[in-house]
Design a protein around this motif. Structure first.
Motif, PDB file in Angstrom:
ATOM      1  N   GLY A  69      29.135  47.326  28.790  1.00  0.00           N
ATOM      2  CA  GLY A  69      30.235  47.543  29.723  1.00  0.00           C
ATOM      3  C   GLY A  69      29.786  47.466  31.173  1.00  0.00           C
ATOM      4  O   GLY A  69      30.421  46.814  32.008  1.00  0.00           O
ATOM      5  N   VAL A  70      28.676  48.105  31.459  1.00  0.00           N
ATOM      6  CA  VAL A  70      28.201  48.136  32.845  1.00  0.00           C
ATOM      7  C   VAL A  70      27.825  46.736  33.325  1.00  0.00           C
ATOM      8  O   VAL A  70      28.218  46.298  34.404  1.00  0.00           O
ATOM      9  CB  VAL A  70      26.992  49.092  32.946  1.00  0.00           C
ATOM     10  CG1 VAL A  70      26.254  48.887  34.245  1.00  0.00           C
ATOM     11  CG2 VAL A  70      27.446  50.532  32.817  1.00  0.00           C
ATOM     12  N   SER A  71      27.064  46.041  32.511  1.00  0.00           N
ATOM     13  CA  SER A  71      26.578  44.729  32.962  1.00  0.00           C
ATOM     14  C   SER A  71      27.727  43.737  33.136  1.00  0.00           C
ATOM     15  O   SER A  71      27.778  43.014  34.136  1.00  0.00           O
ATOM     16  CB  SER A  71      25.534  44.193  31.979  1.00  0.00           C
ATOM     17  OG  SER A  71      26.066  44.146  30.679  1.00  0.00           O
ATOM     18  N   THR A  72      28.649  43.705  32.188  1.00  0.00           N
ATOM     19  CA  THR A  72      29.751  42.745  32.339  1.00  0.00           C
ATOM     20  C   THR A  72      30.689  43.165  33.468  1.00  0.00           C
ATOM     21  O   THR A  72      31.255  42.299  34.152  1.00  0.00           O
ATOM     22  CB  THR A  72      30.536  42.604  31.032  1.00  0.00           C
ATOM     23  OG1 THR A  72      30.895  43.893  30.561  1.00  0.00           O
ATOM     24  CG2 THR A  72      29.725  41.905  29.980  1.00  0.00           C
ATOM     25  N   LEU A  73      30.840  44.467  33.695  1.00  0.00           N
ATOM     26  CA  LEU A  73      31.663  44.905  34.819  1.00  0.00           C
ATOM     27  C   LEU A  73      31.087  44.377  36.130  1.00  0.00           C
ATOM     28  O   LEU A  73      31.817  43.885  37.001  1.00  0.00           O
ATOM     29  CB  LEU A  73      31.705  46.437  34.839  1.00  0.00           C
ATOM     30  CG  LEU A  73      32.493  47.061  35.995  1.00  0.00           C
ATOM     31  CD1 LEU A  73      33.961  46.717  35.880  1.00  0.00           C
ATOM     32  CD2 LEU A  73      32.302  48.575  36.012  1.00  0.00           C
ATOM     33  N   TRP A  74      29.775  44.446  36.259  1.00  0.00           N
ATOM     34  CA  TRP A  74      29.145  43.942  37.490  1.00  0.00           C
ATOM     35  C   TRP A  74      29.388  42.446  37.651  1.00  0.00           C
ATOM     36  O   TRP A  74      29.642  41.962  38.745  1.00  0.00           O
ATOM     37  CB  TRP A  74      27.639  44.228  37.435  1.00  0.00           C
ATOM     38  CG  TRP A  74      27.198  45.239  38.439  1.00  0.00           C
ATOM     39  CD1 TRP A  74      26.389  45.047  39.523  1.00  0.00           C
ATOM     40  CD2 TRP A  74      27.560  46.630  38.478  1.00  0.00           C
ATOM     41  NE1 TRP A  74      26.212  46.204  40.221  1.00  0.00           N
ATOM     42  CE2 TRP A  74      26.920  47.194  39.601  1.00  0.00           C
ATOM     43  CE3 TRP A  74      28.343  47.448  37.687  1.00  0.00           C
ATOM     44  CZ2 TRP A  74      27.028  48.535  39.952  1.00  0.00           C
ATOM     45  CZ3 TRP A  74      28.469  48.780  38.029  1.00  0.00           C
ATOM     46  CH2 TRP A  74      27.826  49.313  39.150  1.00  0.00           C
TER      47      TRP A  74
END
Lengths: 818, 283
Positions: free
Chosen positions: A398-403
């Motif tokens: 979630g974090v990486s794709t959000l970025w």
């Protein structure tokens, strides 16, 4: 040796003389003109003393000692005057200064603390004034910064000594000491600003913070430094000097270190969030003050787009990095763990300003990129500290794709690239989680499916939104997401399926991938699909279906899997849904080459499946039939690799026949059946069918066909001969081999195949040798008679056939039938 | 257009097949290099078998070779307390097997002996019918004479099927032909071949032991019992990483016997394939 300042005076005097000469010359010219004479102004005035030449003026000839040098005469100052006005001045100043110094030393030993402090302060003030006085007096202006700075340092030290040194302690109140120091600091800063001296400015701010750091005990609260930092920021903005921020940031964090030590060394029983926040507040305040400063309109106008951008950038980057390190380490040391919630809270300090930077500030500023990266690192630390590997994986994803998506929406490289690099680590998490329980594996695979979908979308929007707007090094990222998505999908399938259904799913995915590649116009997708189709075939070779595979289901799973894989590869090879012109831009391998490799993989998979699935005696006809089919297809489509596979399969058939029929241990054999014999003979004769196709003159025959025809013929006849050798003996063997030879010869003569005639002749020759060398000595007379008679008749018949019919076949030994 | 329709149909069929395989399998499949290794190992020593068809080693020569090797081995240490009992058990079991109708090459001439002081659970066969049982195995099978018979039948199988002779045939022939140095040169290669029987040969010996037990009037299922006593825990873990698959493949090659999982299955199929006999059922 002439002193430099005297040479300068000499030159000035000579220039003045030249100007006077030129002026006189011009007057003369005017007078001559007035009288009617040609003016002589066309020629440039000569330079009587050579001062206009580029070469330096030749040194004046050395004046005799008795006569003073020309400059003396030119300057009009006598030696006596020089000594009196200049030399005496310097000597007198020096002697006075030494005398004052002696006085100060003497007085320092005999005075009280107050007088000492005052003397030192006076000395410092004197130096400052001296520096100011020299400012407008070259060449001493070069010494101004050093002397002035030295003077202020002495004043600082005097103020410091007024409280800290027993010999000079005049103040008993630390607050008074602090005010005194701040007063001196303020004076120095004002002086630096007034004079607009960079060196003095940086020195003044730096010295302020350093001295306060040394006096740490007197500073009751770290909020004092926060106020100082605010004041520094205000001065920086108003004066338009961002370099102040660098020094102030360094000083601020330096002065926070005692507070940091206090926090991390606090007793564990007293630790709580409520106790932590008051200590962390000044740190956060200082960071936010500098981080949000560039967003203020006045600061933006005065510091960005001017020559102050670089120091502002450096200050903000430094501020962000140091704050991240201090805050994270302090929190981790205080609370012993960095939970996701705390990491999230800390990351907001970077994410929110980072988002604001993306909207309000130019992309070229480094700190606008530093903020999102730091925010992501801190969040990553929080995710990494999670206990459940599955939740860790979802959170990481979630974090990486959000970025990445923020980077796409805002068109900001730092967000995109940091998100991409972090996303690649998802695979590492997956490999770790997938080894757990089946439930963990399924959940991890679900997460990876999601990752695959997001990656494909990212790849699509990279191409849609960032056309021509990315730098050269980020250009491959558009396609990299496609590969990430495909890798995620394959790994997700690997985690959620057993190997057998996985192999089938992979080949289906490969076909779908080729369709999608053509539909979306993505050549890289085709490359992935083509690699996947080969990979599925290779993967299927390494599947163990268990020892009870034959009893596992109504249809053998091994057979079903291999059939599906072969069917998929056959579709790609023979139906080939991808137009060749579509794949032409792909430089790493050609479509035709890939299809060839696919056919080889297909042959390997099918052969292994037959080998594992069927009884050795059933393999023989299957392989022989497979060889015939392959050779037929190869001839029909003019594909040499299919023919080569057929040849290899024929050799395999022969080897299998030898080992499974002829050399198999007798104790393990059941009684041979007619069915087994029929299968063996049928397989041997089926090889001859390939001989027919290899000699079919209706198609273009190549050297491969010529070589293959020999292989087919020799293998077939050898298999039959070996069978006869195993099953028969004595005279029956001689008769059977002779019969085989004559039949092959007849066929060879009728069809005109040299490949049949020559081996037949060799076989008959072998029979003769056997008859003469073996039958003669080992057989009883009746059997010997039968052996020789039959052999003799056969040889005569062969000779007759050669005479009557063989002439037709010898016209063109390699030709087909007439 | 037709190609695309065919492709779509094929994708649907493949997807259905994948679902069927996923749902319908009783035993999950797993990644392994063993199936491919088996193919190679099946033919690893086929060259010896082909040579054996051409270069014959007479039973007398084979027995002589076996006697020489046996003499060099020695008998080990002195037997323990129950040594005599174990020795008798091994001898009686072995002799009843070696006189069965299926034994043809050295029928009645097999010699069985226990090597004392070696507590390894293993037995081995020498050319010519010399079967040696290590003390560790004799002790473990002391209370399972039927399983011991299966082990001895397995070793007899190596002799009867010519596995023992394969290792020495070429060197013996070269020496007879006066090419002794060539035989010596071939020594290192033969030494490698002598390290162990191939997995294919081991599986053939298993199959022979099942038949021999039946031929001697014993229950063939004793072979499965012997496997249970001998085999350690086998890994049936379905999901393994590439490293584990590679290690399994490499370890399998260096093992003296194939993995128990596979041997049990093949042995069970061999037992099921035997014709039914009254009183001794195949299943």
């Amino acid at each position: 040796m002439a002193e430099p300042n005297e040479v300068k005076e000499l030159r000035e005097a000579v220039e003045a003389l030249n100007r006077e000469v030129r002026s006189l010359h011009a007057e003369v010219s005017e007078l001559k003109k007035a009288k009617g004479a040609a003016p002589d102004s066309a020629r440039p005035a000569k330079d009587p003393l050579g001062l206009r030449s580029r070469k330096p003026a030749p040194p004046a000839p050395p004046a005799p000692a008795s006569e003073p040098a020309a400059f003396v005469k030119t300057a009009g100052i006598s030696t006596e005057q020089f000594i009196g006005e200049r030399v005496l001045h310097y000597v007198g100043m020096l002697v006075l200064a030494v005398g004052i110094g002696f006085f100060l030393v003497w007085r320092a030993a005999h005075t009280g603390p107050t007088e000492k402090v005052l003397m030192a302060a006076a000395a410092g003030a004197a130096l400052v004034l001296l520096g100011e006085w020299w400012r407008s007096r070259p060449p001493y202006d070069k010494l101004t910064s050093g002397v002035t700075g030295g003077g202020w340092t002495v004043l600082y030290l005097s103020a410091y000594a007024a409280y800290h040194f027993p010999a000079t302690k005049v103040l008993s109140d630390p607050s008074a000491e602090l005010m005194l120091l701040l007063g001196v600091a303020g004076g120095m800063i004002l002086h630096a600003l007034w004079r607009d001296s960079k060196a003095l400015r940086l020195f003044s701010f730096g010295l302020t913070y350093i001295v306060l750091f040394i006096c740490g005990a007197e500073v009751a609260s770290p909020f004092v430094f926060l106020v100082l930092l605010g004041a520094s920021a205000l001065i920086a903005v108003e004066t338009g000097h961002a370099d102040i921020l660098i020094v102030s940031a360094v000083g601020f964090y330096l002065n926070y270190l005692p507070e940091y030590r206090l926090v991390v060394s606090s007793p564990e029983e007293t630790r709580s969030l409520a106790a932590f926040l008051p200590h962390a507040a000044p740190l956060a305040g200082g960071y936010l003050l500098l981080a949000l400063l560039p967003l203020l309109p006045r600061a933006k106008a005065r510091l960005i787009g001017t020559g102050e951008e670089r120091p502002l950038d450096a200050a903000c980057c430094f501020n962000a990095v140091v704050f991240a390190g201090l805050a994270a380490s302090m929190g981790a040391a205080y609370f012993k763990t960095l939970t996701l919630s705390r990491a999230f809270g800390l990351s907001l300090f970077f994410v929110v300003p980072g988002l604001a930077y993306a909207f309000a500030l130019p992309r070229r500023l480094a700190f606008a990129s530093t903020a999102p990266v730091l925010g992501l690192l801190i969040l990553a630390g929080g995710v990494f500290s999670m206990v459940s590997p599955m939740l860790k994986m979802f959170a990481w994803l979630g974090v990486s794709t959000l970025w990445v998506w923020i980077g796409l929406l805002l068109d900001h490289k730092a967000w995109r690239v940091s998100g991409l690099l972090t996303a690649l680590l998802t695979f590492g998490f997956y490999i770790h989680v997938v080894r757990g329980s089946p439930a963990d594996r399924l959940s991890a695979s679900t997460a990876l499916y999601l990752f695959a979908a997001l990656s494909y979308l990212a790849s699509r929007y990279y191409r849609l939104w960032l056309k021509g707007e990315v730098s050269a090094w980020e250009e491959p990222a558009k396609e990299l997401w496609l590969y990430v998505g495909s890798a995620a999908l394959v790994l997700a399938l690997w985690g959620s399926l057993d190997p057998a259904p996985l192999a089938v799913a992979l080949i289906a995915l490969a076909i779908a991938g080729e369709f999608a590649a053509v539909f979306f116009g993505r050549i890289h997708l085709w490359a992935q699909a083509s690699a996947l189709s080969l990979g599925a075939g290779l993967y299927s070779l390494f599947i163990d279906y268990g020892p009870d595979v034959l009893e596992a289901a109504a249809v053998s799973p091994r057979l079903l899997t291999c059939a599906c894989v072969v069917a998929g590869m056959a579709y790609l090879h023979y139906a080939d849904p991808t137009p060749p012109e579509f794949t032409r831009p792909w430089k790493h391998w050609a479509q035709a080459g890939h299809r060839r490799w696919l056919s080889w993989a297909m042959a390997a998979v099918a052969s292994l499946a037959v080998y594992q699935e069927f009884d050795p005696r059933l393999r023989l006809p299957l392989w022989a039939a497979g060889a015939a089919l392959l050779y037929y297809l190869g001839s029909l489509r003019d594909e040499p690799h299919l023919k080569a596979q057929a040849v290899i399969l024929c050799m395999t058939t022969a080897v299998e026949g030898v080992f499974s029929y002829l050399l198999y241990p007798k104790p393990l054999l059941s009684a041979p059946s007619h069915t087994d014999a029929a299968l063996y003979w049928g397989s041997s004769l089926l090889l001859l069918l390939n001989l027919w196709w290899s000699k079919d003159s209706r198609r273009r025959l190549t050297s491969l066909d010529a070589q293959a025809s020999w292989v087919f013929c020799l293998l077939s006849l050898t298999m039959i001969a070996l069978y006869l050798v195993k099953e028969l003996d004595s005279y029956r063997l001689t008769m059977a081999l002779s019969l085989e030879g004559i039949l092959a010869l007849v066929l060879g003569i009728v069809l005109g195949y040299l490949e049949l005639r020559l081996p037949a002749l060799l076989l008959l020759g072998g029979c003769v040798v056997k008859a003469v060398l073996f039958d003669t000595s080992h057989l009883p007379l009746p059997e010997r008679v039968a052996s020789f008679v039959v052999l003799g008749i056969i040889l005569l018949a062969a000779s007759m056939m050669y005479v009557r019919i063989g002439r037709h076949g010898q016209k063109d030994p390699g030709a087909g039938p007439d | 257009m037709g190609k695309r329709i065919l492709g779509l149909v094929l994708i649907s069929v493949l997807a259905g097949a994948a679902v069927l395989l996923s749902v319908g399998q009783r035993v999950p499949s797993r990644e392994s290099a063993l199936p491919l290794l088996r193919v190679l190992q099946q033919h690893e020593k086929q060259a010896d078998r082909a040579v054996g068809a051409v270069i014959r080693l007479s039973p007398e020569d084979e027995r002589r070779i076996g006697a020489e090797i046996d003499a060099s081995l020695g008998g080990g240490l002195s037997p323990g307390e129950d040594g005599e009992e174990l020795e008798t058990l091994v001898l009686q079991t072995g002799r009843s097997l070696s006189s069965a109708p299926l034994v043809r090459r050295f029928r009645g001439r097999y010699e069985f002996r226990v090597i004392w002081g070696v507590m390894v659970v293993n037995a081995f066969a020498l050319p010519g019918g010399y079967i040696r049982v290590l003390e560790g195995l004799a002790v473990r099978f002391k209370r399972h004479p039927d399983a011991l018979a299966a082990v001895l039948a397995h070793e007899i199988g190596h002799v009867e099927l010519g596995h023992c002779a394969d290792a020495h045939r070429t060197r013996e022939w070269l020496q007879k032909a006066g090419l002794g140095p060539a035989g010596d040169l071939a020594g290192p290669l033969r030494a490698l071949a002598e390290l162990h029987f191939s997995e294919a040969q081991e599986l053939e010996a298993d199959e022979y032991s099942v038949r021999l037990l039946r031929s001697a009037g014993l229950d063939p299922r004793a072979a499965l019992k012997a496997m249970d006593i001998l085999a350690g825990p086998s890994s049936d873990e379905a999901r393994r990483g590439p490293a584990e698959v590679l290690i399994e493949g490499l370890a399998d090659y260096s093992e003296t016997h194939p993995a128990g999982r596979e041997r049990r299955a093949r042995m069970r199929r061999a037992i099921d394939a035997l014709p039914a006999r009254a009183g001794v059922a195949g299943r």
